[in-house]
Write an enzyme that holds these catalytic residues in place. Structure first.
Site, PDB file in Angstrom:
ATOM      1  N   LYS A  52       0.913  -1.216   0.019  1.00 40.08           N
ATOM      2  CA  LYS A  52      -0.114   0.171  -0.084  1.00 40.08           C
ATOM      3  C   LYS A  52       0.890   1.264   0.031  1.00 40.08           C
ATOM      4  CE  LYS A  52      -3.653  -2.725   2.097  1.00 40.08           C
ATOM      5  NZ  LYS A  52      -4.280  -3.196   3.496  1.00 40.08           N
ATOM      6  N   GLN A  96      -4.670  -1.886   9.611  1.00 41.61           N
ATOM      7  CA  GLN A  96      -4.287  -3.123   9.141  1.00 41.61           C
ATOM      8  C   GLN A  96      -4.764  -4.430   9.964  1.00 41.61           C
ATOM      9  OE1 GLN A  96      -3.166  -3.847   6.015  1.00 41.61           O
ATOM     10  NE2 GLN A  96      -3.810  -5.918   6.203  1.00 41.61           N
ATOM     11  N   ASP A 119     -11.177   2.254   4.487  1.00 44.35           N
ATOM     12  CA  ASP A 119     -11.209   0.795   4.174  1.00 44.35           C
ATOM     13  C   ASP A 119     -12.830   0.301   4.091  1.00 44.35           C
ATOM     14  OD1 ASP A 119      -8.984  -1.003   3.785  1.00 44.35           O
ATOM     15  OD2 ASP A 119      -8.630  -1.013   6.095  1.00 44.35           O
TER      16      ASP A 119
END
Ligand code: NDP
Length: 292
Positions: A52, A96, A119
Site C-alpha cells: 500500500k 491493518q 477501508d
C-alpha cells in the site's frame, strides 16, 4: 479461457489516479495523504502494508506508517486512531487487520471517523453501501467491482455464488452484486461453512467469488463450463522448488479449473493488486471532498 489480469488493471487504475493527483497538485493543493496503523509484527500484514505504501509513492500520495507494539492496549490504540481522526493533513487511514487477540477489533473500527474510514469497514459506511449511497466501499469488493466493470463482465440476471461471508469480503460482495446498479442485478447466493451441498450450488453458478482462505478448495467438478471465477483467497503452501520454500495459491484449484472457465483471476496477480488500487481510489474520494 481468459485471464482477468488484476495486476495490469491495478497499474492502469494507478496511472489514472496519478494523473488526477498531478493535476490537483499543479492547481496548488497538497498531495493526498493515506496513513496506516500496523500493530505487532505479523509478516503478512507487513507485506500488505508495504504494498500500500509503495502504491502511494507510485501515484504521488503522501503516506504515513504508524507501527505500534504487539502489546499495545485497546485504549492506546484507540487514542492513536482518535489522533488521526482529527489530523487535517490526513485524508484517510486504515488499521491493518488482523489485530492481536487482546484487542477488540470492532471497538477499534467503531472509533474511526467514518469520513476517514477509507477501508469502508465502519458500520456507517457499510450501511450506506447497503443502501446504495455514496460511500467508501470496502477495498477488496470494490476492486472486484472495478474488475467486472472494466472487463465488461455481465452480472445482470446472472447467478452469482459468493463463498465466505466475512464482513470485509464475502458479505459486502454479496450486497454489492445484488444491488440495482450498473455492476449488480445478480441473483446472489452467499455461502459459508454451514452451507449444505455447496458443490451442487456452485455447479449452477455463472460467477463464483471465492473468499474462504483454503488452498485449492474449489475443484473442477464444482464448476460449470464457461463460469467466471474470481479467486480472493491468498494461501501459502509448501513448495520445495522455491527458494522461500513456499508459494501463494488461491482458493481455487487454478491449474485444473482454469480451462473450464470463461474468465478467471490468477493468484497472485488477481484480486490482491486491485484491493490496493481500490484503497487509493477511496482515499482520492476523501481528498476530493476537501478540495473540489
Ligand atoms: P475469513 O476467515 O474472515 O472468512 C472465511 C469465510 O470462509 C467464512 O465465512 C467461513 O465460513 C468460510 N468458509 C470456511 N471454510 C469453508 C468451507 N469449508 N466451505 C464454505 N465456506 C467456508 O476470511 P476473509 O474473508 O478475511 O478472507 C478470505 C480469504 O481471502 C483469505 O485467504 C484471505 O487471505 C484472502 N483475502 C484476500 C484479499 C485480497 O486482497 N486478495 C483481501 C482479504 C482477504 P463461516 O463464516 O461459517 O466460518
Amino acid at each position: 479461457m481468459k485471464i482477468l489480469d488484476g495486476k495490469a488493471l491495478s497499474i492502469t487504475l494507478q496511472e489514472e489516479i496519478k494523473i488526477q493527483v498531478t493535476k490537483s497538485v499543479a492547481q496548488g493543493h497538497r498531495a493526498p495523504h493515506l496513513a496506516a496503523i500496523i500493530v505487532g509484527d505479523n509478516p503478512a500484514s507487513r507485506v500488505y502494508v508495504g504494498h500500500k505504501i509503495k502504491a502511494c509513492e507510485r501515484v504521488g500520495f503522501k503516506s504515513s506508517l504508524f507501527q505500534e507494539p504487539k502489546d499495545i492496549t485497546q485504549e492506546a490504540l484507540i487514542a492513536r486512531v482518535e489522533a488521526l481522526n482529527v489530523d487535517p493533513s490526513i485524508d484517510g487511514f486504515i488499521v491493518q487487520l488482523p489485530l492481536p487477540n487482546h484487542i477488540d477489533a470492532l471497538g477499534v473500527t467503531l472509533s474511526i471517523d467514518p469520513d476517514n474510514d477509507v477501508d469502508g469497514f465502519h458500520p456507517m459506511n457499510l450501511g450506506k453501501m447497503a443502501l446504495g449511497l455514496e460511500t467508501y466501499i470496502p477495498a477488496t469488493p470494490y476492486g472486484i467491482m472495478l474488475l467486472l466493470e472494466r472487463y465488461a463482465i455481465e452480472t445482470s440476471g446472472k447467478d452469482v455464488v459468493v463463498v465466505g461471508r466475512s464482513n470485509i469480503v464475502g458479505t459486502p460482495m454479496s450486497i454489492l452484486l445484488s444491488r440495482n446498479a450498473k455492476v449488480g442485478n445478480a441473483t446472489v447466493t452467499l455461502t459459508h461453512s454451514r452451507t449444505k451441498n455447496l458443490s451442487e450450488i456452485l455447479k449452477k453458478a455463472d460467477i463464483i467469488i471465492a473468499a474462504i482462505g483454503r488452498a485449492n478448495f474449489i475443484t473442477t467438478e464444482m464448476v460449470k463450463e464457461g463460469a467466471v471465477i474470481i479467486d480472493v483467497g491468498i494461501n501459502s503452501v509448501e513448495d520445495p522448488t522455491r527458494k522461500s520454500g513456499y508459494r501463494l495459491v488461491g482458493d481455487v484449484d487454478f491449474e485444473n479449473v482454469a480451462e473450464k472457465t470463461s474468465f478467471i483471476t490468477p493468484v497472485p496477480g488477481g484480486v490482491g493488486p486491485l484491493t490496493v488500487a481500490a484503497l487509493l481510489m477511496n482515499t482520492m474520494k476523501s481528498y476530493y471532498k476537501k478540495f473540489n
